[in-house]
Design a protein around this motif. Structure first.
Motif, PDB file in Angstrom:
ATOM      1  N   VAL A 190     -33.933 -20.635  23.365  1.00 58.96           N
ATOM      2  CA  VAL A 190     -32.867 -20.028  22.553  1.00 58.96           C
ATOM      3  C   VAL A 190     -31.980 -19.145  23.425  1.00 58.96           C
ATOM      4  N   ASN A 191     -30.814 -18.814  22.926  1.00 60.11           N
ATOM      5  CA  ASN A 191     -30.041 -17.776  23.599  1.00 60.11           C
ATOM      6  C   ASN A 191     -30.310 -16.464  22.848  1.00 60.11           C
ATOM      7  N   GLU A 192     -29.711 -15.377  23.308  1.00 59.17           N
ATOM      8  CA  GLU A 192     -30.050 -14.073  22.720  1.00 59.17           C
ATOM      9  C   GLU A 192     -29.722 -13.965  21.246  1.00 59.17           C
ATOM     10  N   CYS A 235     -35.622 -17.502  26.752  1.00 61.07           N
ATOM     11  CA  CYS A 235     -34.381 -16.974  26.176  1.00 61.07           C
ATOM     12  C   CYS A 235     -33.328 -16.883  27.270  1.00 61.07           C
ATOM     13  N   THR A 236     -32.265 -17.662  27.139  1.00 59.86           N
ATOM     14  CA  THR A 236     -31.204 -17.605  28.149  1.00 59.86           C
ATOM     15  C   THR A 236     -30.273 -16.443  27.823  1.00 59.86           C
ATOM     16  N   LEU A 237     -29.805 -15.764  28.869  1.00 58.07           N
ATOM     17  CA  LEU A 237     -29.053 -14.520  28.694  1.00 58.07           C
ATOM     18  C   LEU A 237     -27.646 -14.609  29.273  1.00 58.07           C
ATOM     19  N   GLY A 238     -27.065 -15.785  29.265  1.00 55.63           N
ATOM     20  CA  GLY A 238     -25.715 -15.943  29.814  1.00 55.63           C
ATOM     21  C   GLY A 238     -25.658 -15.487  31.257  1.00 55.63           C
ATOM     22  N   ALA A 239     -24.697 -14.611  31.570  1.00 52.54           N
ATOM     23  CA  ALA A 239     -24.512 -14.138  32.945  1.00 52.54           C
ATOM     24  C   ALA A 239     -25.688 -13.303  33.443  1.00 52.54           C
ATOM     25  N   ASP A 240     -26.601 -12.928  32.526  1.00 49.06           N
ATOM     26  CA  ASP A 240     -27.772 -12.143  32.941  1.00 49.06           C
ATOM     27  C   ASP A 240     -28.974 -12.997  33.287  1.00 49.06           C
ATOM     28  N   GLY A 241     -28.856 -14.309  33.170  1.00 47.47           N
ATOM     29  CA  GLY A 241     -29.974 -15.161  33.576  1.00 47.47           C
ATOM     30  C   GLY A 241     -30.873 -15.586  32.435  1.00 47.47           C
ATOM     31  N   VAL A 242     -32.183 -15.405  32.626  1.00 40.08           N
ATOM     32  CA  VAL A 242     -33.132 -15.912  31.631  1.00 40.08           C
ATOM     33  C   VAL A 242     -34.413 -15.076  31.623  1.00 40.08           C
ATOM     34  N   LYS A 267     -25.849 -16.627  41.657  1.00 39.26           N
ATOM     35  CA  LYS A 267     -24.566 -16.092  42.137  1.00 39.26           C
ATOM     36  C   LYS A 267     -23.582 -17.249  42.157  1.00 39.26           C
ATOM     37  N   LEU A 268     -22.430 -17.053  41.555  1.00 42.59           N
ATOM     38  CA  LEU A 268     -21.467 -18.152  41.503  1.00 42.59           C
ATOM     39  C   LEU A 268     -20.597 -18.146  42.750  1.00 42.59           C
ATOM     40  N   LEU A 269     -20.371 -19.320  43.307  1.00 44.71           N
ATOM     41  CA  LEU A 269     -19.511 -19.406  44.489  1.00 44.71           C
ATOM     42  C   LEU A 269     -18.051 -19.535  44.100  1.00 44.71           C
ATOM     43  N   GLY A 271     -16.721 -18.659  40.819  1.00 41.72           N
ATOM     44  CA  GLY A 271     -16.356 -17.941  39.598  1.00 41.72           C
ATOM     45  C   GLY A 271     -16.618 -18.769  38.348  1.00 41.72           C
ATOM     46  N   VAL A 272     -16.377 -18.145  37.192  1.00 42.00           N
ATOM     47  CA  VAL A 272     -16.625 -18.836  35.926  1.00 42.00           C
ATOM     48  C   VAL A 272     -15.421 -19.701  35.558  1.00 42.00           C
ATOM     49  N   GLN A 273     -15.655 -21.002  35.391  1.00 43.67           N
ATOM     50  CA  GLN A 273     -14.578 -21.893  34.968  1.00 43.67           C
ATOM     51  C   GLN A 273     -14.731 -22.286  33.502  1.00 43.67           C
ATOM     52  N   GLY A 277     -21.754 -26.095  27.718  1.00 43.23           N
ATOM     53  CA  GLY A 277     -22.747 -27.000  28.275  1.00 43.23           C
ATOM     54  C   GLY A 277     -23.724 -26.336  29.234  1.00 43.23           C
ATOM     55  N   ALA A 278     -23.509 -25.062  29.561  1.00 43.97           N
ATOM     56  CA  ALA A 278     -24.423 -24.387  30.502  1.00 43.97           C
ATOM     57  C   ALA A 278     -25.836 -24.347  29.924  1.00 43.97           C
ATOM     58  N   GLY A 279     -25.919 -24.036  28.639  1.00 42.80           N
ATOM     59  CA  GLY A 279     -27.224 -23.976  27.977  1.00 42.80           C
ATOM     60  C   GLY A 279     -27.895 -25.345  27.965  1.00 42.80           C
ATOM     61  N   CYS A 315     -33.343 -23.948  37.289  1.00 43.45           N
ATOM     62  CA  CYS A 315     -32.525 -24.042  36.068  1.00 43.45           C
ATOM     63  C   CYS A 315     -31.306 -23.132  36.135  1.00 43.45           C
ATOM     64  N   VAL A 316     -31.489 -21.890  36.596  1.00 43.28           N
ATOM     65  CA  VAL A 316     -30.334 -20.985  36.641  1.00 43.28           C
ATOM     66  C   VAL A 316     -29.321 -21.432  37.694  1.00 43.28           C
ATOM     67  N   VAL A 317     -29.804 -22.015  38.772  1.00 42.71           N
ATOM     68  CA  VAL A 317     -28.863 -22.517  39.785  1.00 42.71           C
ATOM     69  C   VAL A 317     -28.072 -23.690  39.201  1.00 42.71           C
ATOM     70  N   ALA A 318     -28.780 -24.617  38.541  1.00 43.61           N
ATOM     71  CA  ALA A 318     -28.098 -25.773  37.935  1.00 43.61           C
ATOM     72  C   ALA A 318     -27.089 -25.303  36.876  1.00 43.61           C
ATOM     73  N   ALA A 319     -27.520 -24.390  36.004  1.00 43.67           N
ATOM     74  CA  ALA A 319     -26.624 -23.909  34.934  1.00 43.67           C
ATOM     75  C   ALA A 319     -25.435 -23.160  35.528  1.00 43.67           C
ATOM     76  N   GLY A 320     -25.671 -22.407  36.591  1.00 46.18           N
ATOM     77  CA  GLY A 320     -24.598 -21.682  37.254  1.00 46.18           C
ATOM     78  C   GLY A 320     -23.573 -22.655  37.838  1.00 46.18           C
TER      79      GLY A 320
END
Ligand code: ADP
Ligand code: NA
Length: 343
Positions: A190-192, A235-242, A267-269, A271-273, A277-279, A315-320
């Motif tokens: 789930v997300n938060e 629980c995924t936390l968006g920019a805060d990870g998981v 860490k994003l190389l 930036g956020v585009q 679909g990240a989740g 997972c966080v690297v892939a989602a990032g």
């Protein structure tokens, strides 16, 4: 051949059945169409999508075998080719008389969108044709909540010997939540805000306010609700990870204080585009990660806390990487790309 028979496989009974076509119209207007209004759009595109399809693609890109069960109409034959091209096993996809389910997405000039989606027929009917209670064999079952609830319940009640993962998005209603067999899940993703809503629905009138709760406390409380019992929660936390809350580990170690596994976001190389679909990318990589431990791997025995931490890291690297690129399915990275980023 041996390997083939025992190859971990994830079965998806999800939204490709229901709304595999994402029709996107882009307008130059600063607002989404209002009741009674007609706006002309300057762009129109049909894509394959829905949480089930996105997550199935993510599993395939992560190197897992994902088999899709669903039905499309004759208007959606192109979906079959597209999905095959994404590396998904579509042997469970049938062509039915009804039109393909679809989501109509309007995007305004600011990038704000609105979505209306239709649900198609019940999937359990086709399984029942093979015998009451029949369900395909699989090692992992991944569910979302974009199909009729009855079909999800049929899958949960009839799947055998599989690791069951659910990303209950969109959330069932509070009444459905209270009756839902959450205990049948091995993993809840789930997300938060979903975690908060689930807790409120499960705890009912006894729910504490979640406003000033830390996520760890929230997950602890959610997991303490008898409805959730031993379900492991990611629980995924968006920019805060998981944050993963894994009661199975605590039980085995007889630990008194429940611990949680935290993994900061990558860490994003670039930036956020686009975070859409990240989740789903996260979920697909997570399931593929579990699959790598084998068909019947037990948490706490075959999968250690360290193993799980490694899975979450990937997972966080892939989602990032998915967030760094525009698009949904097309921005899900391959395993090779993720591994390269991790070195
Ligand atoms: P959902 O889209 O389902 O609400 P989240 O927003 O929690 O899910 O995002 C899922 C995962 O995507 C996060 O756990 C994180 O790893 C990654 N992610 C999302 N947003 C960002 C971001 N801004 N920077 C880095 N990673 C992100
Ligand atoms: Na993206």
């Amino acid at each position: 051949f041996y390997q083939c028979v025992f190859r971990p496989e994830c079965l998806q009974t999800s939204s490709e059945i229901v709304r595999p076509v994402q029709q996107i119209t882009t307008s130059t207007s600063m607002h989404i169409v209002r009741p009674g209004e007609t706006l002309s759009s300057h762009g129109h595109e049909s894509r394959v999508g829905g949480k089930g399809a996105n997550q199935a693609v993510a599993i395939a890109r992560a190197g897992g075998h994902s088999r899709f069960f669903g039905s499309i109409g004759r208007d959606g034959l192109w979906i079959k080719d597209r999905m095959e091209g994404y590396g998904i096993d579509i042997s469970g996809l049938i062509v039915a008389d009804e039109p393909t389910g679809r989501a109509i997405i309007q995007v305004d000039a600011k990038g704000e969108n609105s979505i209306s989606a239709n649900f198609s027929k019940l999937h359990e009917e086709r399984f029942k044709k093979q015998g009451e209670g029949w369900f395909p064999e699989t090692t992992h079952l991944l569910l979302q909540n974009e199909i009729p609830l009855a079909s999800t319940l049929y899958a949960l009640h009839n799947v055998k010997d599989a690791t069951v993962i659910m990303n209950p998005s969109p959330l069932p209603s509070p009444a459905q939540t209270r009756d839902f067999p959450w205990k049948k899940l091995d993993w809840l993703i789930v997300n938060e805000s979903e975690a908060q809503e689930l807790y409120q629905a499960a705890a009912g009138s006894g729910a504490k306010s979640t406003d000033s709760m830390t996520t760890k406390e929230l997950l602890f409380r959610l997991s303490s609700e008898s409805a959730f019992g031993d379900t492991n929660i990611v629980c995924t936390l968006g920019a805060d990870g998981v944050l993963a809350f894994v009661p199975t580990f605590h039980r085995r170690q007889n630990a008194e204080a429940p611990s949680a596994l935290y993994q900061p976001a990558a860490k994003l190389l670039h930036g956020v585009q686009d975070t859409t679909g990240a989740g789903d990318c996260f979920t697909g990589y997570f399931v593929a990660g579990l699959m790598e431990f084998g068909p019947h791997a037990k948490l706490g025995k075959d999968i250690t806390e360290e193993d799980l931490a490694k899975v979450l890291k990937k997972c966080v690297v892939a989602a990032g990487m998915c967030v760094e690129k525009k698009g949904t399915i097309d921005s899900i990275p391959t395993r090779a790309e993720v591994e390269e980023r991790m070195t």
